[in-house]
Design a protein around this motif. Structure first.
Motif, short mmCIF file in Angstrom:
data_model
loop_
_atom_site.label_atom_id
_atom_site.label_comp_id
_atom_site.label_asym_id
_atom_site.label_seq_id
_atom_site.Cartn_x
_atom_site.Cartn_y
_atom_site.Cartn_z
N SER A 13 -3.83 -0.27 -2.35
CA SER A 13 -3.85 -1.14 -1.17
C SER A 13 -4.67 -0.48 -0.07
O SER A 13 -5.11 0.67 -0.20
N GLY A 14 -4.84 -1.18 1.02
CA GLY A 14 -5.60 -0.67 2.14
C GLY A 14 -4.99 0.57 2.75
O GLY A 14 -5.69 1.43 3.29
N THR A 15 -3.67 0.68 2.67
CA THR A 15 -2.97 1.85 3.22
C THR A 15 -2.79 2.97 2.20
O THR A 15 -2.16 3.98 2.50
N GLY A 16 -3.31 2.76 0.97
CA GLY A 16 -3.26 3.81 -0.04
C GLY A 16 -2.12 3.72 -1.02
O GLY A 16 -1.97 4.58 -1.89
N LYS A 17 -1.29 2.67 -0.92
CA LYS A 17 -0.18 2.51 -1.87
C LYS A 17 -0.71 1.97 -3.18
O LYS A 17 -1.70 1.23 -3.20
#
Length: 65
Positions: free
Chosen positions: A17-21
């Motif tokens: 995801s954009g947040t790194g998840k």
């Protein structure tokens, strides 16, 4: 020694995801859908974060280790 390749099956099943998840698709959406409620099937459309216990393995496969 040649570079290690990322695991092809893992690349297709997970995304970052954009947040790194690490995100995955939900299960139980492929067949026998008539007995499942519309609300339940709608919930299968959203992705969810993978479990913390699985993240180490998935990260290693995506990194090519």
């Amino acid at each position: 020694m040649p570079k290690m390749k990322s695991h092809s099956g893992t690349k297709k099943r997970f995304r970052r995801s954009g947040t790194g998840k690490l995100m995955r698709a939900k299960a139980f959406k492929s067949h026998i859908l008539t007995k499942k409620t519309t609300k339940r099937k709608r919930g299968f459309r959203q992705e969810t974060e993978i479990a913390a216990a699985d993240s180490k393995v998935v990260n290693a496969r995506l990194a090519g280790r």
